[in-house]
Design an enzyme around this catalytic site. Structure first.
Site, short mmCIF file in Angstrom:
data_model
loop_
_atom_site.label_atom_id
_atom_site.label_comp_id
_atom_site.label_asym_id
_atom_site.label_seq_id
_atom_site.Cartn_x
_atom_site.Cartn_y
_atom_site.Cartn_z
N ASP A 26 21.45 76.43 17.75
CA ASP A 26 21.57 77.46 16.71
C ASP A 26 22.15 78.77 17.22
O ASP A 26 22.51 79.64 16.42
CB ASP A 26 20.20 77.74 16.07
N LYS A 78 17.71 83.49 9.98
CA LYS A 78 18.59 82.62 9.20
C LYS A 78 17.76 81.67 8.36
O LYS A 78 16.57 81.43 8.61
CB LYS A 78 19.54 81.83 10.11
#
Length: 298
Positions: free
Chosen positions: A151, A25
């Site tokens: 996350d 990401k």
């Protein structure tokens, strides 16, 4: 001119093994708006998933044991490895009798802010939930993932998102297609040290999704701190600034530039000095893992 890709370790998939993507990401924007009474910081960020990342190899065990195959890239002992912890977390939450062997084919640089550890853990949760037939829904898996790291939920949900709280309050976003030139400076600064740095801005005015879309919410709160502390990060940002708008992802040290097309990103890559750990990846509209799981029958 040239490029150096991150090291990839490959395992031979034998009988019973299956391979699953764990995408990286980027944080396209990140700011800190305050600090909670429990000491955690309130964040606002935009998560962008990539079509590139690690591969998790899994094999179900009938004896209930969970083992990581091969040495951890970071030297972390097996019991503390996020993928092992994720497997045990799911096992204890569901009281399943099965176990698993886990091998991580690592491409995502460790400590670069690309989300490798969190994504690996999310892939283990999602895939073992299918292979073990435990059938927990995504919301429950995301809540389990949050216990491993802030996350992890975005990778469990598998969509680009605006995030708030400590990063776990997610609003799905549709982001335009883009390609990214990524650069790993090769240094790792503990996130805790960055949060303690007196120069870190912790009281930014709250932004909105509309602000981000309009281009008035941008940048990364950790970037000025990293520039001052780490010459390698400052150098990486300076090099990338020659080809576009250079940014830090997460709490660093990874850096990137966004381009409209892959051709533009590849051309920019060729302009970088030889020997840098730099490569190109496309932005994903959703996690490639979700597409793979959707095609499988369990």
């Amino acid at each position: 001119m040239g490029r150096v890709d991150p090291v990839s370790v490959v395992v031979d998939d034998g009988v019973g093994w299956s391979a699953w993507p764990a995408p990286a990401k980027l944080n396209l924007f990140l700011q800190i708006t305050g600090r909670r009474v429990d000491g955690y910081h309130e964040l606002q960020t935009v998560f962008r998933l990539l079509d590139w990342g690690d591969t998790i190899h899994l094999r179900v065990r009938e004896d209930g044991q969970i083992h990581r195959i091969g040495e951890s890239v970071t030297g972390v002992v097996e019991a503390d490895d996020l993928v092992v912890r994720a497997a045990y977390l799911l096992k204890y939450a569901t009281n399943v009798h099965l176990g698993a062997d886990i091998f991580v084919e690592k491409r995502i640089p460790v400590g670069g802010g690309f989300g490798g550890g969190s994504s690996d853990a999310a892939t283990v949760l999602l895939v073992l939930n299918a292979l073990w037939h435990t059938r927990l829904d995504v919301a429950v898996l995301a809540a389990l993932g949050l216990r491993l790291g802030a996350d992890v939920p975005v990778f469990v949900h598998g969509c680009n998102a605006w995030a708030e709280g400590v990063g776990e309050c997610l609003t799905p976003m549709i982001l335009p297609g883009a390609a990214y030139l990524l650069l790993d400076p090769g240094v790792c600064v503990p996130t805790r040290e960055l949060f303690l740095d007196p120069d870190l801005t912790r009281d930014a005015s709250p932004a909105t999704i509309g602000d981000f879309i309009a281009g008035t919410a941008f940048g990364n709160a950790f970037e000025p701190v990293l520039r001052r502390r780490e010459s390698a990060v400052a150098g990486a940002l300076d090099v990338l600034s020659e080809v576009g708008f250079a940014r830090v992802t997460g709490s660093g040290s990874g850096c990137f530039v966004e381009f409209s097309t892959r051709d533009e990103a590849e051309c920019a890559l060729e302009r970088l000095p030889y020997g840098l750990c730099a490569w190109v990846a496309d932005g994903a509209s959703r996690s490639p893992l979700l597409d793979v799981l959707k095609t499988m029958e369990f």
